[in-house]
Scaffold this active site. Structure first.
Site, PDB file in Angstrom:
ATOM      1  N   ARG A  55     115.101  -7.485  54.411  1.00  0.00           N
ATOM      2  CA  ARG A  55     114.282  -8.688  54.606  1.00  0.00           C
ATOM      3  C   ARG A  55     112.992  -8.547  53.823  1.00  0.00           C
ATOM      4  NH1 ARG A  55     110.543  -6.342  56.139  1.00  0.00           N
ATOM      5  NH2 ARG A  55     109.364  -8.255  56.302  1.00  0.00           N
ATOM      6  N   GLY A  56     112.193  -9.623  53.851  1.00  0.00           N
ATOM      7  CA  GLY A  56     110.998  -9.627  53.018  1.00  0.00           C
ATOM      8  C   GLY A  56     111.394 -10.240  51.680  1.00  0.00           C
ATOM      9  N   ALA A  57     110.592 -11.214  51.225  1.00  0.00           N
ATOM     10  CA  ALA A  57     111.007 -12.013  50.068  1.00  0.00           C
ATOM     11  C   ALA A  57     111.436 -11.186  48.838  1.00  0.00           C
ATOM     12  CB  ALA A  57     109.885 -12.995  49.729  1.00  0.00           C
ATOM     13  N   ARG A 108     119.490 -17.346  53.525  1.00  0.00           N
ATOM     14  CA  ARG A 108     118.171 -17.652  54.127  1.00  0.00           C
ATOM     15  C   ARG A 108     117.465 -18.676  53.230  1.00  0.00           C
ATOM     16  NH1 ARG A 108     114.496 -12.945  56.351  1.00  0.00           N
ATOM     17  NH2 ARG A 108     113.805 -14.640  57.704  1.00  0.00           N
ATOM     18  N   GLN A 218     108.128  -7.574  63.314  1.00  0.00           N
ATOM     19  CA  GLN A 218     108.116  -6.830  62.033  1.00  0.00           C
ATOM     20  C   GLN A 218     106.824  -6.026  61.864  1.00  0.00           C
ATOM     21  OE1 GLN A 218     109.043  -9.995  62.383  1.00  0.00           O
ATOM     22  NE2 GLN A 218     110.519 -10.665  60.865  1.00  0.00           N
ATOM     23  N   ASP A 259     106.482 -16.026  51.428  1.00  0.00           N
ATOM     24  CA  ASP A 259     107.883 -16.276  51.076  1.00  0.00           C
ATOM     25  C   ASP A 259     108.021 -17.344  50.009  1.00  0.00           C
ATOM     26  OD1 ASP A 259     107.916 -15.029  53.861  1.00  0.00           O
ATOM     27  OD2 ASP A 259     109.972 -14.836  53.114  1.00  0.00           O
ATOM     28  N   ASN A 269     104.626 -18.313  55.044  1.00  0.00           N
ATOM     29  CA  ASN A 269     104.815 -16.899  55.408  1.00  0.00           C
ATOM     30  C   ASN A 269     105.225 -16.855  56.880  1.00  0.00           C
ATOM     31  OD1 ASN A 269     104.717 -14.061  54.763  1.00  0.00           O
ATOM     32  ND2 ASN A 269     102.899 -13.918  56.053  1.00  0.00           N
ATOM     33  N   LYS A 270     105.456 -15.662  57.372  1.00  0.00           N
ATOM     34  CA  LYS A 270     105.935 -15.466  58.738  1.00  0.00           C
ATOM     35  C   LYS A 270     105.137 -16.291  59.744  1.00  0.00           C
ATOM     36  CE  LYS A 270     108.767 -13.657  59.708  1.00  0.00           C
ATOM     37  NZ  LYS A 270     110.088 -14.304  59.953  1.00  0.00           N
TER      38      LYS A 270
HETATM   39  O1  MRU Z   1     111.668 -12.962  58.232  1.00  0.00           O
HETATM   40  P1  MRU Z   1     111.163 -11.881  57.336  1.00  0.00           P
HETATM   41  O2  MRU Z   1     110.947 -10.591  58.032  1.00  0.00           O
HETATM   42  O3  MRU Z   1     111.978 -11.758  56.078  1.00  0.00           O
HETATM   43  O4  MRU Z   1     109.726 -12.420  56.893  1.00  0.00           O
HETATM   44  C1  MRU Z   1     109.011 -11.695  55.959  1.00  0.00           C
HETATM   45  C2  MRU Z   1     107.679 -12.228  55.667  1.00  0.00           C
HETATM   46  O5  MRU Z   1     107.260 -13.255  56.167  1.00  0.00           O
HETATM   47  C3  MRU Z   1     106.886 -11.498  54.627  1.00  0.00           C
HETATM   48  O6  MRU Z   1     105.517 -11.595  54.880  1.00  0.00           O
HETATM   49  C4  MRU Z   1     107.191 -12.108  53.258  1.00  0.00           C
HETATM   50  O7  MRU Z   1     108.560 -12.146  53.020  1.00  0.00           O
HETATM   51  C5  MRU Z   1     106.510 -11.383  52.165  1.00  0.00           C
HETATM   52  S1  MRU Z   1     107.206  -9.821  51.877  1.00  0.00           S
HETATM   53  C6  MRU Z   1     106.364  -9.059  50.628  1.00  0.00           C
END
Ligand code: MRU
Length: 375
Positions: A55-57, A108, A218, A259, A269-270
């Site tokens: 996970r994470g962009a 996603r 997270q 994201d 973002n999250k």
């Molecule tokens: O749902 P996730 O855990 O994939 O969400 C991740 C985030 O919101 C991060 O902040 C984002 O992807 C940036 S990662 C460098």
């Protein structure tokens, strides 16, 4: 897994060439267990992204790039792989590629790095269509190199974001972050955590505060874990404590990942990020979004157009509890991301510099700089 190994000994995502597999850290098992898993099929790759095992962009983008390369390798060819048969075999290869691209893209919706990486791979494949003396084997080798380059580039990009981010803070500062935009969300350094890693290397002595990040934690499970493993001074807090923390004067800057950034600087973002930005504005704390250019979507004029993933109610009602903590049948609102409006953002830290308002102009300048450095 060898118990003496830490997160710093493992890659978030890598390609096992000899095994035709991707190796990822299963992030759903952290911090209790550092488990590596192999992904071989389209379904395994799709599920790993959907379930947030990876996970994470940026890490999602790298997984998609390496994944589509592996899946393209498995395409059935109608003819023997020779230069003479290239046109007909290329058709079969690109048909399979497009099918898998659409499938992986559906895993996603919010992180644009997923489609960014898949489109970049597709462009490379299409550029080989008319290439003289090509075979499918050679085309696949070019695709494999591109996927590895996307992975390596992520390391350079995050380090550069780290340098620009570090220029915005000073030794001894308190830095607050949300979710995990760390090493686990990228290949190394992270985005929002890159200034922290570089500052740590250089003895800045930061005090890092991590939001726990409901509902999937997270921040607690991943960011607190990886930064503590790297030896940083880390304090965990619940999401609803960040306003009081900022009011106390302990935080000199907020760094978050994202994201997808729209052309006007609105940043998804999250979930919870926009609340943090609102509190930061109220208490005069600079609020920085760290975004590689692969996360900036100039085709969207504002954040209203960013698709927001909705997730299952169980993540809120029962996932982390020994017993269910909400009445049966209760309705749940569970968007995975929110959009922080650009007027709440002090700067967008990219690998080409820090963009400031007005973002429509400064983000365009960032892409011009990127284009001129590539020439
Ligand atoms: O749902 P996730 O855990 O994939 O969400 C991740 C985030 O919101 C991060 O902040 C984002 O992807 C940036 S990662 C460098």
């Amino acid at each position: 897994m060898d118990k003496s190994k830490t997160i710093l000994d493992c890659d978030t995502v890598s390609l096992l060439k000899e095994e035709d597999a991707l190796l990822i850290i299963d992030q759903t098992k952290l911090p209790g267990e550092l488990r590596l898993i192999r992904l071989r099929t389209a379904e395994e790759i799709w599920e790993a992204i959907y379930l947030l095992q990876v996970r994470g962009a940026p890490a999602i983008g790298v997984t998609a790039a390496l994944g589509i390369y592996l899946l393209a390798k498995k395409a059935q060819l109608p003819e023997k792989d020779t230069v003479e048969n290239y046109a007909v075999n290329f058709e079969a290869l690109s048909r399979e590629f497009r099918k898998q691209k659409v499938y992986l893209e559906s895993s996603r919706p919010t992180a644009v790095n997923l489609s960014w990486a898949l489109c970049r791979m597709e462009c490379v494949l299409m550029s080989l269509k008319e290439e003289q003396g090509m075979t499918v084997e050679k085309a696949l080798s070019v695709l494999g190199c591109e996927a590895e380059e996307i992975r390596e580039e992520d390391i350079r990009v995050c380090r550069s974001i780290g340098e620009y981010g570090l220029s915005l803070v000073g030794p001894g500062d308190g830095l607050l972050t949300h979710c995990n935009a760390g090493r686990l969300a990228t290949i190394r350094y992270g985005t929002a955590t890159a200034p922290m890693y570089l500052g740590h290397e250089r003895g800045y002595g930061f005090h890092i505060y991590c939001d726990e990040t409901r509902p999937l934690l997270q921040g607690a499970r991943l960011t607190a874990y990886e930064l503590a493993a790297a030896g940083m001074d880390v304090t965990l807090e619940c999401d609803n404590m960040s306003a009081s923390l900022m009011k106390s004067g302990k935080v000199q800057a907020v760094f978050v990942g994202c994201d997808r950034v729209a052309a006007n600087g609105d940043a998804a973002n999250k979930i919870g990020t926009s609340l943090l930005a609102l509190a930061a504005k109220r208490y005069g704390v600079p609020f920085y979004v760290c975004a590689p250019t692969s996360t900036i979507d100039m085709s969207l004029s504002s954040g209203d157009q960013i698709p927001i993933e909705q997730r299952k109610p169980e993540e809120v009602t029962e996932m982390w509890y020994a017993e269910r903590m909400a009445p049966e049948g209760i309705q749940v609102y569970n968007p995975a991301f929110d959009v922080t409006e650009s007027d709440l953002i002090s700067g967008i830290v990219t690998e080409y510099g820090v963009a400031r308002a007005p973002y429509t102009e400064s983000l365009r300048d960032i892409f011009e700089k990127k284009a001129s450095e590539k020439e």
